[in-house]
Scaffold this motif. Sequence first.
Motif, short mmCIF file in Angstrom:
data_model
loop_
_atom_site.label_atom_id
_atom_site.label_comp_id
_atom_site.label_asym_id
_atom_site.label_seq_id
_atom_site.Cartn_x
_atom_site.Cartn_y
_atom_site.Cartn_z
N LYS A 116 48.72 -5.03 -52.85
CA LYS A 116 49.71 -3.41 -52.89
C LYS A 116 51.14 -2.99 -52.72
N VAL A 117 51.25 -2.02 -53.17
CA VAL A 117 51.97 -1.06 -53.29
C VAL A 117 52.65 0.21 -52.69
N LEU A 118 54.20 0.40 -51.71
CA LEU A 118 53.73 0.90 -50.58
C LEU A 118 54.94 1.18 -50.84
N LEU A 119 54.97 2.48 -50.09
CA LEU A 119 56.23 3.18 -49.93
C LEU A 119 56.97 3.88 -48.02
N ASP A 120 57.76 3.02 -47.83
CA ASP A 120 58.26 3.72 -46.11
C ASP A 120 56.48 2.95 -44.79
N GLY A 121 55.45 1.97 -45.42
CA GLY A 121 54.16 1.41 -44.10
C GLY A 121 53.01 2.79 -45.36
N THR A 122 53.68 3.75 -46.39
CA THR A 122 52.48 4.08 -46.50
C THR A 122 51.80 3.34 -48.60
N THR A 123 50.99 3.63 -47.72
CA THR A 123 49.82 2.67 -49.55
C THR A 123 49.81 3.87 -50.03
N LEU A 124 50.50 3.39 -51.58
CA LEU A 124 49.95 4.28 -53.33
C LEU A 124 49.22 3.90 -53.82
N GLY A 125 49.42 2.24 -54.06
CA GLY A 125 48.57 2.08 -54.74
C GLY A 125 47.83 0.39 -54.28
N SER A 126 46.04 0.50 -54.21
CA SER A 126 45.45 -0.97 -54.17
C SER A 126 44.67 -1.74 -55.61
N LEU A 127 45.17 -3.26 -54.95
CA LEU A 127 44.32 -4.09 -56.67
C LEU A 127 43.65 -4.92 -56.31
N ASP A 128 42.38 -4.65 -56.57
CA ASP A 128 41.64 -6.60 -56.45
C ASP A 128 42.50 -7.79 -57.39
N VAL A 129 43.42 -8.77 -56.79
CA VAL A 129 43.63 -9.68 -57.31
C VAL A 129 43.01 -10.65 -58.33
N SER A 130 41.78 -10.43 -57.78
CA SER A 130 40.66 -10.65 -58.68
C SER A 130 40.39 -10.78 -59.80
N SER A 131 40.96 -9.35 -60.28
CA SER A 131 40.56 -8.77 -61.17
C SER A 131 41.33 -9.01 -62.32
N PHE A 132 42.64 -10.22 -62.51
CA PHE A 132 43.61 -10.56 -62.62
C PHE A 132 43.33 -11.98 -62.70
N THR A 133 42.59 -12.14 -62.40
CA THR A 133 42.71 -13.75 -62.44
C THR A 133 41.52 -14.17 -63.11
N GLY A 134 40.42 -13.51 -63.84
CA GLY A 134 39.54 -14.07 -64.26
C GLY A 134 38.26 -13.95 -63.61
N GLY A 135 37.96 -13.65 -62.74
CA GLY A 135 37.43 -12.84 -61.90
C GLY A 135 37.27 -13.35 -59.92
N SER A 136 37.83 -14.17 -59.88
CA SER A 136 39.03 -14.77 -58.85
C SER A 136 39.64 -15.55 -58.77
N ILE A 137 40.01 -16.62 -57.87
CA ILE A 137 41.39 -16.96 -57.69
C ILE A 137 40.75 -18.38 -57.58
N PRO A 138 41.10 -19.21 -58.47
CA PRO A 138 40.67 -20.63 -58.64
C PRO A 138 41.19 -21.12 -58.07
N ALA A 139 40.82 -22.63 -57.30
CA ALA A 139 40.47 -23.43 -56.51
C ALA A 139 41.75 -24.40 -57.36
N ASN A 140 42.28 -24.89 -56.06
CA ASN A 140 43.09 -25.83 -56.60
C ASN A 140 44.22 -26.11 -58.00
N ARG A 141 44.32 -24.90 -58.59
CA ARG A 141 44.24 -24.90 -59.73
C ARG A 141 45.31 -23.21 -59.95
N TRP A 142 46.97 -23.46 -60.76
CA TRP A 142 47.73 -22.40 -60.47
C TRP A 142 47.12 -21.31 -61.99
#
Length: 697
Positions: A116-142
């Motif tokens: 999420k990105v915020l300004l003084d505590g107010t959320t401006l936008g939110s995204l799912d990290v897995s959308s940018f990692t190929g569908g899921s956060i991989p185990a034991n891999r950078w």
Amino acid sequence: YQRRVRGFFTVNQNLNMKRIICFLFLIQISSAYVYSVYNGTNGALETSFQNWSWAKVNLKDTTIVAPGNKYSASMVVNNYEAFALNNVIRFVFKEYDYLKFNINGGPQGNQPLSVKVLLDGTTLGSLDVSSFTGGSIPANRWVSVQIPLSRFGVKSTDSFNTIWFQASTGTNSGTVYFDDIELVSAPPGPISPVTATVDITANRRSLSKTIFGVNWASQPQLENMKYPANRWGGNSVTRYAWDLDVNNHAVSWYFENIANTDDVTILPNNSTSDIFLRMTLKSNSLPLLTVPTIGWGPYDRQRRWGFSIKKYGPQQSFDPYETDAGNGVKPDGSLITGNDPHDTSEPKNPTYVVNWLKHLEKVFGPNVIDSFELDNEPALWSGDHRDVHPQHLTYDELWNKTKDYSSAIKANFPQAKIFGPSSWCLCDYLYSPADGCGPGADQKAHGNVYLLEWYIQQVSAYYKQTGVKLIDVIDIHFYPSQPNVAFGEQEDPLTVALRFRSIRGLWDPTYVEESWINKPNYILPRLRGWISTYAPWLKIAITEYNWGADDIITGTLAHVSVLSTFAREGVDYATRWVAPQTGSRAEDAYKFYMNYDGKGSSIEGFSVQAVSDNVDEVDVFAFDSSTKIFVIIVSKTSGSPTAVSVDLKNAVASGNVELYGFSAQKRLGPLGTSSIADGKFTLSVQPWSAVLGVITK
């Protein structure tokens, strides 16, 4: 705080930084900049980011580390908690391309995580990290993640100052590991044409030439630049013994008394202060003399110091040339207390100051030296001069010092102009040091009124009771508190943007200081309002300020905008700390106003209304005299040239515009001419440049 050494002109070229400095780490890649938020090499947050997490976070985790790095930042994904990275700096979305980081899901992987990105505590936008990692956060891999900031669905002109990595679940989903979190700036793009409108009938304020003054100019500098005012000020004049020619250099140099003149047979004549005043007068400059009010000062010419190591024990540092002189800080970081102020000083009173002024009258004549500042930053006495004044300043002490010293001066020198109270930043514009930097018992005991407002009320009440104006000029200091701006040499896009935005702290009630202050300042409109309400005769002075090192172009441009802002906002006196070094770029900012053609021509008359339709990229100011109109254009972008159209609202329908200016490639000089048609003219303004248009009516 590392306090800037503020003493004699003979040593002012060997100065340290004055205010809190937050170091900026960056790498240039082609035409973009990478701003490090978290660095796995040293396991630390950078670019002024702070860890405000409520998730379990370890910035120096060594369990899983990316190749080539020493640490990772680990976060337990649980209970909707966040790895929260906060900053006082506001990042404008249009100036950055994407957020970049490396992530590893550890043994478990597949953690539900949002960014999420915020300004003084107010959320401006939110995204799912897995959308940018190929569908899921991989185990034991950078995996490397690069998120375009435009994906957060914000306006390009919006700002953010906080990044969250937040668990999207209430259950424990294991630990994720981060490496090299970065913001990547957008390269400068073309600037849309800018329109500026000048109305010489609106917002007219007389231009005071004494806003172009400085501190501690030497005689060659005064003769070359013809600065209209020269201030004797700084930490070391708070305890200046005029009859002995001795200064205590306070926290700036181990609280030491250091004598100046070697020939004691001539004293008090031809002291350092006499020499300073004589050379200032010789150059037809106004001397502004700071007089001590702290109530302590040296009593002989022997070198003495406030915190003897032999007497008070081991200390963190000491004078390498006088190893018994400590800094008053114990090895554990605590301050030495209970020291004897008589180690360096004896009590001084208003009579001592009056006798100094009588000496000056004898040397220079009646009313020649007539402008006096009541000490230097008394709100900082308890730090800078803690060997004699460890107590925090209160409302009452500030006023009592003013009343005692100013009334004594005025009784003997009715024509004297008194400047006070020499406030150093927003904290003591509004609050007393006894309360810290916020409301407290001292303010409550004084009607919950801001300190400077209350001070002006007392000045007004005293005048009504006695007919004596104890203060003629309300005096403040103003250093931009944003990271790396005051005195700084950095010219990366982030610092440059901050340098220009920080000027808004002088006047804009909507601008929140992007620093530890983190609240609106707008001190000049506040002062004008208080003065108008209580004491309309008062003038305004800013006797210390600085917006960048002498030889950086953006610092010079910022000073052009600052000086124009002083004029527009009704400042009567200003003295930069310190005089720009001879031949430096910073001198161009002052020549721009006082000698723009190299033949002695200067901007004069009245500041008038000038409006830019893109103040983020181009500042516009204007002045009107009986014979000329002056238009100032400051380009704040490093990209391509900007087309600027200036509408004079038919003040002049046709004719020529003489052009002068400077840029990153060219020092101040003539730039040719432009033509006015139908009351308008258009210029192509170079990146990072200032242009002065001179129009004869």
